[in-house]
Design an enzyme around this catalytic site. Structure first.
Site, PDB file in Angstrom:
ATOM      1  N   CYS A  12       0.871  -1.181   0.000  1.00 35.59           N
ATOM      2  CA  CYS A  12       0.000   0.000   0.000  1.00 35.59           C
ATOM      3  C   CYS A  12       0.908   1.232   0.000  1.00 35.59           C
ATOM      4  O   CYS A  12       2.064   1.148  -0.435  1.00 35.59           O
ATOM      5  CB  CYS A  12      -0.990  -0.024   1.164  1.00 35.59           C
ATOM      6  SG  CYS A  12      -0.256   0.013   2.808  1.00 35.59           S
ATOM      7  N   ARG A  18      -3.556  -0.610   5.206  1.00 33.66           N
ATOM      8  CA  ARG A  18      -4.141  -1.652   4.358  1.00 33.66           C
ATOM      9  C   ARG A  18      -3.255  -2.874   4.169  1.00 33.66           C
ATOM     10  O   ARG A  18      -3.734  -4.008   4.287  1.00 33.66           O
ATOM     11  CB  ARG A  18      -4.503  -1.062   2.983  1.00 33.66           C
ATOM     12  CG  ARG A  18      -5.636  -0.056   3.054  1.00 33.66           C
ATOM     13  CD  ARG A  18      -5.732   0.742   1.785  1.00 33.66           C
ATOM     14  NE  ARG A  18      -4.568   1.607   1.606  1.00 33.66           N
ATOM     15  CZ  ARG A  18      -4.321   2.336   0.544  1.00 33.66           C
ATOM     16  NH1 ARG A  18      -5.156   2.284  -0.482  1.00 33.66           N
ATOM     17  NH2 ARG A  18      -3.251   3.107   0.491  1.00 33.66           N
ATOM     18  N   ASP A 127      -8.266   3.808   0.998  1.00 32.45           N
ATOM     19  CA  ASP A 127      -7.310   4.209   2.024  1.00 32.45           C
ATOM     20  C   ASP A 127      -8.076   4.708   3.257  1.00 32.45           C
ATOM     21  O   ASP A 127      -8.781   5.709   3.171  1.00 32.45           O
ATOM     22  CB  ASP A 127      -6.433   5.320   1.453  1.00 32.45           C
ATOM     23  CG  ASP A 127      -5.346   5.737   2.414  1.00 32.45           C
ATOM     24  OD1 ASP A 127      -5.353   5.272   3.572  1.00 32.45           O
ATOM     25  OD2 ASP A 127      -4.488   6.529   2.006  1.00 32.45           O
TER      26      ASP A 127
HETATM   27  P1  4NP Z   1      -1.867   2.802   4.027  1.00 34.49           P
HETATM   28  O1  4NP Z   1      -2.500   4.146   4.605  1.00 34.49           O
HETATM   29  O2  4NP Z   1      -1.285   3.143   2.690  1.00 34.49           O
HETATM   30  O3  4NP Z   1      -3.057   1.905   3.919  1.00 34.49           O
HETATM   31  O4  4NP Z   1      -0.852   2.343   5.038  1.00 34.49           O
HETATM   32  C1  4NP Z   1      -1.788   5.345   4.671  1.00 34.49           C
HETATM   33  C2  4NP Z   1      -0.962   5.575   5.738  1.00 34.49           C
HETATM   34  C3  4NP Z   1      -0.275   6.781   5.815  1.00 34.49           C
HETATM   35  C4  4NP Z   1      -0.422   7.719   4.831  1.00 34.49           C
HETATM   36  C5  4NP Z   1      -1.251   7.472   3.754  1.00 34.49           C
HETATM   37  C6  4NP Z   1      -1.921   6.279   3.675  1.00 34.49           C
HETATM   38  N1  4NP Z   1       0.266   8.955   4.934  1.00 34.49           N
HETATM   39  O5  4NP Z   1       0.063   9.801   4.056  1.00 34.49           O
HETATM   40  O6  4NP Z   1       1.031   9.144   5.865  1.00 34.49           O
END
Ligand code: 4NP
Length: 156
Positions: A12, A18, A127
């Site tokens: 992800c 995710r 997300d």
């Molecule tokens: P992930 O969610 O991609 O599902 O782990 C996110 C976690 C952090 C961020 C964006 C999406 N961020 O911008 O810090």
């Protein structure tokens, strides 16, 4: 079909929401099916490297019986494209980033995770990072459905 043991990487953006959930759901399904498979997750971004999964992700996984508190975020690396037989992305942008970084000698199959789920082809695992707990429940449901399909596919 390669005779090589499957090795699956879930990717992800941050590797704190995710993809750790996908890793947890797939580990649970693979263990239940007695499938021997290497499983890991990574992020395309580096902001959260070394951090445990988001507390909301930990909660939703634990409620389903999987403790992911020991996982630590890492960034997708060039070696992953040969180490893993399959790399699954959570959304289209994610898949585009993964493909764009693929080294010339990449051997992993790259695909959207929800392409595994009949009727959900092309869909994203949304997300949940900026949203409420409910979005984490949806993400868990999505990755669990994909995990069941993937175990059936690899075990079959
Ligand atoms: P992930 O969610 O991609 O599902 O782990 C996110 C976690 C952090 C961020 C964006 C999406 N961020 O911008 O810090």
């Amino acid at each position: 079909m390669s005779a090589r043991r499957p090795a699956v990487l879930f990717v992800c953006l941050g590797n704190i929401c995710r993809s750790p959930l996908a890793e947890a759901a797939f580990r649970r399904e693979a263990d239940a099916a007695g499938l021997t498979v290497e499983i890991d997750s990574a992020g395309t971004g580096n902001w959260h490297v070394g951090n445990p999964p988001d507390a909301r992700a930990q909660e939703v996984a634990l409620a389903a019986g999987v403790d992911i508190s020991g996982l630590r975020a890492r960034q997708l690396a060039a070696a992953d494209y040969r180490r893993f037989t399959h790399i699954f992305a959570m959304d289209a942008q994610n898949l585009a980033d993964i493909r764009a970084r693929a080294p010339h000698d990449a051997t992993a199959e790259m695909a959207l995770l929800l392409d595994l789920v009949p009727g959900r082809e092309g869909a994203s695992v949304q997300d949940p990072y900026y949203d409420g707990e409910e979005q984490f429940e949806y993400a868990w449901a999505d990755v669990s459905a994909a995990a069941r399909e993937l175990v059936a596919k690899l075990a079959g």
